[in-house]
Design a protein around this motif. Structure first.
Motif, mmCIF file in Angstrom:
data_model
loop_
_atom_site.group_PDB
_atom_site.id
_atom_site.type_symbol
_atom_site.label_atom_id
_atom_site.label_comp_id
_atom_site.label_asym_id
_atom_site.label_seq_id
_atom_site.Cartn_x
_atom_site.Cartn_y
_atom_site.Cartn_z
ATOM 1 N N ALA A 171 31.551 -91.548 8.158
ATOM 2 C CA ALA A 171 30.848 -90.911 9.200
ATOM 3 C C ALA A 171 29.505 -91.671 9.749
ATOM 4 C CB ALA A 171 30.533 -89.440 8.933
ATOM 5 N N ASP A 172 28.941 -92.392 8.894
ATOM 6 C CA ASP A 172 27.616 -93.035 9.444
ATOM 7 C C ASP A 172 27.946 -94.508 9.698
ATOM 8 O OD1 ASP A 172 28.391 -94.197 6.805
ATOM 9 O OD2 ASP A 172 26.390 -94.023 6.076
ATOM 10 N N GLY A 173 29.127 -94.977 10.014
ATOM 11 C CA GLY A 173 29.569 -96.103 10.471
ATOM 12 C C GLY A 173 29.046 -97.393 9.423
ATOM 13 N N THR A 174 28.983 -97.056 7.969
ATOM 14 C CA THR A 174 28.499 -98.064 7.212
ATOM 15 C C THR A 174 29.577 -99.091 7.046
ATOM 16 O OG1 THR A 174 27.896 -98.524 4.458
ATOM 17 C CG2 THR A 174 29.591 -96.704 5.200
ATOM 18 N N PRO A 175 29.423 -100.388 6.907
ATOM 19 C CA PRO A 175 30.070 -101.426 6.602
ATOM 20 C C PRO A 175 30.721 -101.669 5.416
ATOM 21 C CG PRO A 175 28.046 -102.514 6.692
ATOM 22 C CD PRO A 175 27.767 -100.865 6.946
ATOM 23 N N TYR A 176 30.130 -100.939 4.407
ATOM 24 C CA TYR A 176 30.702 -101.127 3.088
ATOM 25 C C TYR A 176 31.464 -100.153 2.530
ATOM 26 C CZ TYR A 176 25.750 -103.299 3.247
ATOM 27 O OH TYR A 176 24.750 -103.540 3.790
ATOM 28 N N ALA A 177 32.477 -100.307 1.595
ATOM 29 C CA ALA A 177 33.576 -99.553 1.026
ATOM 30 C C ALA A 177 33.674 -100.007 -0.638
ATOM 31 C CB ALA A 177 34.820 -99.746 1.652
ATOM 32 N N PRO A 178 32.526 -99.550 -1.246
ATOM 33 C CA PRO A 178 32.713 -99.753 -2.748
ATOM 34 C C PRO A 178 34.025 -99.160 -3.129
ATOM 35 C CG PRO A 178 30.881 -98.297 -2.166
ATOM 36 C CD PRO A 178 31.628 -98.770 -0.889
ATOM 37 N N VAL A 179 34.455 -99.710 -4.498
ATOM 38 C CA VAL A 179 35.682 -99.130 -4.774
ATOM 39 C C VAL A 179 35.355 -98.202 -6.014
ATOM 40 C CG1 VAL A 179 37.996 -99.645 -6.459
ATOM 41 C CG2 VAL A 179 36.943 -101.030 -4.415
ATOM 42 N N GLY A 180 36.096 -96.945 -5.896
ATOM 43 C CA GLY A 180 36.171 -95.886 -7.122
ATOM 44 C C GLY A 180 37.212 -95.395 -7.259
ATOM 45 N N PHE A 181 37.884 -94.955 -8.341
ATOM 46 C CA PHE A 181 38.989 -94.418 -8.454
ATOM 47 C C PHE A 181 40.177 -95.339 -7.848
ATOM 48 C CE2 PHE A 181 40.093 -89.687 -9.673
ATOM 49 C CZ PHE A 181 41.342 -90.160 -10.358
ATOM 50 N N GLY A 182 40.162 -96.645 -7.980
ATOM 51 C CA GLY A 182 41.094 -97.533 -7.735
ATOM 52 C C GLY A 182 41.316 -97.414 -5.961
ATOM 53 N N LYS A 183 40.204 -97.159 -5.449
ATOM 54 C CA LYS A 183 40.405 -96.822 -4.022
ATOM 55 C C LYS A 183 39.311 -97.405 -3.183
ATOM 56 C CE LYS A 183 42.845 -93.550 -2.346
ATOM 57 N NZ LYS A 183 43.275 -91.937 -1.905
ATOM 58 N N ALA A 184 39.177 -98.119 -2.275
ATOM 59 C CA ALA A 184 38.111 -98.736 -1.542
ATOM 60 C C ALA A 184 37.656 -97.592 -0.602
ATOM 61 C CB ALA A 184 38.398 -99.946 -0.894
ATOM 62 N N GLY A 185 36.345 -97.411 -0.746
ATOM 63 C CA GLY A 185 35.938 -96.380 0.286
ATOM 64 C C GLY A 185 36.077 -94.949 -0.154
ATOM 65 N N SER A 186 36.338 -94.680 -1.416
ATOM 66 C CA SER A 186 36.481 -93.146 -1.943
ATOM 67 C C SER A 186 35.299 -92.422 -1.980
ATOM 68 C CB SER A 186 37.435 -93.259 -3.310
ATOM 69 O OG SER A 186 36.798 -94.000 -4.021
ATOM 70 N N PHE A 187 35.251 -91.393 -2.310
ATOM 71 C CA PHE A 187 34.095 -90.655 -2.406
ATOM 72 C C PHE A 187 33.612 -91.010 -3.713
ATOM 73 C CE2 PHE A 187 35.333 -87.223 0.500
ATOM 74 C CZ PHE A 187 34.315 -87.185 1.227
ATOM 75 N N GLU A 188 34.297 -91.484 -4.955
ATOM 76 C CA GLU A 188 33.785 -91.967 -6.156
ATOM 77 C C GLU A 188 33.069 -93.226 -5.921
ATOM 78 O OE1 GLU A 188 35.888 -92.972 -10.295
ATOM 79 O OE2 GLU A 188 35.819 -90.963 -9.822
ATOM 80 N N GLY A 189 33.704 -94.147 -4.976
ATOM 81 C CA GLY A 189 33.066 -95.229 -4.532
ATOM 82 C C GLY A 189 31.570 -95.198 -4.310
ATOM 83 N N PHE A 190 31.488 -94.306 -3.623
ATOM 84 C CA PHE A 190 29.907 -94.080 -2.940
ATOM 85 C C PHE A 190 29.126 -93.236 -3.834
ATOM 86 C CE2 PHE A 190 31.878 -95.087 0.904
ATOM 87 C CZ PHE A 190 31.044 -96.028 1.364
ATOM 88 N N CYS A 191 29.599 -92.244 -4.720
ATOM 89 C CA CYS A 191 28.971 -91.118 -5.414
ATOM 90 C C CYS A 191 29.305 -91.030 -6.642
ATOM 91 C CB CYS A 191 29.337 -89.794 -4.807
ATOM 92 S SG CYS A 191 28.948 -89.780 -2.842
#
Length: 339
Positions: A171-191
């Motif tokens: 929603a905020d247009g961030t260019p980053y997609a950290p990986v969490g739970f084996g999925k790039a851009g997941s909630f776990e990747g950010f939180c």
């Protein structure tokens, strides 16, 4: 009075607890910490069983009433099986609840750690008095334990609440997609702690290449040492990159909170670990998104609060499962001892 035991199983350490439940109070009596042995489940089972036997003997060979096991998923709580958690290689189809029930001759129940923590915060902590509550782990991973209409809800296959696996709306247009739970851009990747560190490394590298390295990562050689804690310390000292990383994390947390509010309409969302330690760095950004994204009636009905049990949460979680194995828990308080 009943003596109950808790087993808190993690990828790097095991904790074995003995407590007594008496007059509405669960009091921790003794605790043994053990590094998680190499070689899979058999040496871990032996180490935990031995430690629990020693604790019972030291307490005067008291009679045990139940055992509760808290372990990261995936698992099948209904059948008491641990199902190949990523941080426990080789633990495949492990009948942990049956093993410890037979070994000690008492009821034993197994719960996902997020569900166990939800029980603990609901019974003893920040969720007391709620009929509908969500607990968010926000630690090594990002999962939800769900208390719905006064009961723990685990789903058809004990996998309810895996919000960390869901892809987060950007929603905020961030260019980053950290990986969490084996999925790039997941909630776990950010939180999550690991996701925050990955986000911090990506933002640090970009700043280094621009010639403005952050305090928590002065050069490329320091990228491997970046942690959520080192970033928090830098943010508290005013480092702009660290502050931006925590705001980015907070905004994505706000998206998760908004989805939970609109989907489940809980009275309270309780957040542990990183959020409990760094609420001042995350709350404002998260609630700005909630204000924009969640339905007004849902956000008005829901409090967002840090977990109340602090460093005792893992202990209280396993013991909450032991109480549940006895069909008890409501009305109890928790008294952690200086173990």
């Amino acid at each position: 009075m009943a003596y109950i035991a808790g087993l808190d199983i993690g990828g790097t350490k095991l904790a074995v607890l003995l407590a007594k439940a008496e007059d509405g109070v669960v009091t921790s009596l003794a605790k043994r910490k053990i590094p998680t042995p190499k070689g899979g489940y058999p040496p871990a089972r032996e180490a935990m069983a031995s430690a629990l036997g020693e604790l019972l003997h030291q307490a005067g060979d008291v009679e045990l009433a139940s055992i509760g096991i808290s372990c990261g998923g995936p698992l099948d709580s209904a059948r008491g099986l641990i199902l190949s958690p990523p941080n426990l290689p080789g633990w495949d189809e492990i009948p942990a609840a049956e093993d410890f029930s037979q070994a000690f001759g008492v009821p034993c129940r197994l719960q996902n750690d997020a569900d166990a923590c939800a029980l603990a915060e609901w019974r003893f902590g920040a969720g007391r008095g709620c009929q509908s509550m969500v607990f968010l782990t926000f630690g090594t991973g990002f999962g939800a334990g769900l208390i719905l209409d006064g009961k723990l809800y685990t789903g058809a296959s004990s996998m309810a609440g895996e919000i960390g696996h869901c892809r987060c709306p950007q929603a905020d247009g961030t260019p980053y997609a950290p990986v969490g739970f084996g999925k790039a851009g997941s909630f776990e990747g950010f939180c999550s702690g690991g996701g925050l560190a990955e986000l911090g490394r990506a933002m640090a590298l970009e700043a280094i290449q621009k010639g403005t390295p952050p305090a928590y990562c002065p050069g490329p050689e320091a990228l491997g040492s970046v942690t959520a804690l080192s970033m928090a310390q830098a943010a508290e000292a005013g480092d702009p990159v660290a502050l931006a990383a925590y705001r980015c994390c907070g905004r994505h947390l706000g998206m998760a909170l908004s989805l939970l509010m609109d989907l489940l309409n809980p009275e309270r969302i309780v957040i542990g670990s990183v959020y409990a330690r760094s609420e001042h760095l995350l709350r404002e950004a998260a609630l700005e998104v909630v204000q924009r994204e969640a339905l007004p009636g849902n956000r008005a009905a829901c409090q967002v609060v840090p977990a109340a049990l602090g460093d005792s949460l893992g202990d209280a979680a396993a013991l909450s499962v032991a109480l549940a194995a006895l069909g008890q828990g409501e009305g109890f308080t928790f008294a952690p001892a200086a173990l």
